[in-house]
Design an enzyme around this catalytic site. Structure first.
Site, mmCIF file in Angstrom:
data_model
loop_
_atom_site.group_PDB
_atom_site.id
_atom_site.type_symbol
_atom_site.label_atom_id
_atom_site.label_comp_id
_atom_site.label_asym_id
_atom_site.label_seq_id
_atom_site.Cartn_x
_atom_site.Cartn_y
_atom_site.Cartn_z
ATOM 1 N N ASP A 67 4.535 -11.033 -18.643
ATOM 2 C CA ASP A 67 3.194 -10.929 -18.081
ATOM 3 C C ASP A 67 3.167 -11.264 -16.585
ATOM 4 O OD1 ASP A 67 3.735 -13.620 -18.467
ATOM 5 O OD2 ASP A 67 2.139 -13.960 -19.911
ATOM 6 N N ASN A 136 -4.187 -22.440 -27.004
ATOM 7 C CA ASN A 136 -5.129 -21.724 -27.877
ATOM 8 C C ASN A 136 -4.415 -20.712 -28.780
ATOM 9 O OD1 ASN A 136 -4.415 -19.737 -26.091
ATOM 10 N ND2 ASN A 136 -6.471 -19.282 -25.366
ATOM 11 N N HIS A 138 -2.225 -18.414 -27.775
ATOM 12 C CA HIS A 138 -1.872 -17.123 -27.181
ATOM 13 C C HIS A 138 -0.367 -17.010 -26.984
ATOM 14 C CE1 HIS A 138 -2.461 -18.542 -22.679
ATOM 15 N NE2 HIS A 138 -1.203 -18.640 -23.018
HETATM 16 C C1 GLP Z 1 0.787 -18.978 -19.769
HETATM 17 C C2 GLP Z 1 1.723 -17.791 -20.037
HETATM 18 C C3 GLP Z 1 2.382 -17.866 -21.383
HETATM 19 C C4 GLP Z 1 2.904 -19.260 -21.627
HETATM 20 C C5 GLP Z 1 1.768 -20.240 -21.635
HETATM 21 C C6 GLP Z 1 2.208 -21.671 -21.869
HETATM 22 O O1 GLP Z 1 -0.546 -18.734 -20.026
HETATM 23 N N1 GLP Z 1 1.079 -16.537 -19.905
HETATM 24 O O2 GLP Z 1 3.428 -16.893 -21.458
HETATM 25 O O3 GLP Z 1 3.594 -19.303 -22.850
HETATM 26 O O4 GLP Z 1 1.098 -20.181 -20.386
HETATM 27 O O5 GLP Z 1 2.580 -22.277 -20.666
HETATM 28 P P1 GLP Z 1 3.344 -23.657 -20.548
HETATM 29 O O6 GLP Z 1 4.752 -23.363 -20.965
HETATM 30 O O7 GLP Z 1 3.251 -24.036 -19.114
HETATM 31 O O8 GLP Z 1 2.670 -24.599 -21.457
#
Ligand code: GLP
Length: 240
Positions: A67, A136, A138
């Site tokens: 992404d 959440n 995702h």
């Molecule tokens: C972002 C990314 C995700 C990632 C998530 C968790 O929103 N788009 O791909 O998995 O954050 O991030 P973190 O690893 O900093 O908790």
């Protein structure tokens, strides 16, 4: 889903890096799906060390990132392209031409989304996809919703995600409200998936993913329908 519960972040990072290193050794021209966020940083550090030690080479590896914010320039310090260059690509022997991140400046998101998926297929598909998980539930930027989109597309970020990601920006108002993301279908096509999660703030998402039925309210639950997924997490994410 195979579950590996690790003592801590370091062990989680090492286990994940070993799986990637084994693949790169077995198939030097493999296609990796990569993720950003704080979670995979330790794993990238391990991969950098293994490359420096001559244990693995990324010379023939191709990568596709999940992404990118939209709109954002690749030179912006919070862009995912910048993150990947800083945390992995500029420290390993990969050909920059073989590293792909969705174009955060595209004027034609629909066409570019379809082209991104087509390019992945033309490269032979993703051999191994690395994923983190949002608080959440995702994955990539596939946010909880009434319906999910299969292919790579532009999406609106939820208020939760904007809040969670604002820690990286000067202010909450600076966080882009949209993003380019591989769709749930693009992700599910990967031959193998490793989902990483660490810290108690990920426990609710991990518990919901494991306990709930497959639901668009928690996009990570779709991973339970994939035949080869490893959840690699620490005890805090697993037990709370
Ligand atoms: C972002 C990314 C995700 C990632 C998530 C968790 O929103 N788009 O791909 O998995 O954050 O991030 P973190 O690893 O900093 O908790």
């Amino acid at each position: 889903m195979k579950i590996i519960v690790c003592e801590n972040y370091q062990e989680m990072s090492s286990r994940a890096a070993e799986i990637i290193a084994d693949l790169v050794k077995a198939k030097p021209s493999c296609v990796l799906g990569l993720a950003t966020g704080s979670t995979p940083v330790g794993m990238y550090r391990e991969l950098i060390a293994k490359t420096a030690a001559g244990e693995i080479s990324f010379r023939d590896v191709t990568t596709y990132n999940l992404d990118e914010y939209y709109p954002i320039a690749p030179t912006h310090e919070q862009s995912y392209r910048y993150f990947m260059n800083e945390n992995l690509f500029s420290h390993i022997d990969i050909d920059p031409e073989r590293t792909f991140v969705p174009n955060g400046l595209t004027e034609n998101p629909e066409e570019e989304g379809a082209a991104y998926d087509a390019a992945i297929e033309a490269a032979g598909g993703i051999d191994l996809q690395v994923l983190g998980i949002g608080q959440n539930g995702h994955i990539a930027f596939n946010e909880p919703d009434e319906a999910l989109i299969a292919g790579t597309h532009i999406t609106a970020l939820t208020e939760d995600t904007i809040d969670a990601n604002s820690r990286f920006f000067a202010s909450r108002d600076d966080v882009p409200t949209r993003a380019f993301t591989m769709g749930i279908g693009s992700i599910m096509k990967a031959k193998k998936i490793i989902l990483l999660a660490n810290g108690a703030n990920k426990h609710a998402a991990i518990a919901q993913m494991l306990d709930d039925k497959i639901t668009t309210a928690c996009p990570a639950t779709f991973l339970k329908a994939h035949a080869d997924v490893y959840l690699i997490c620490d005890t805090a994410a697993y037990n709370g």
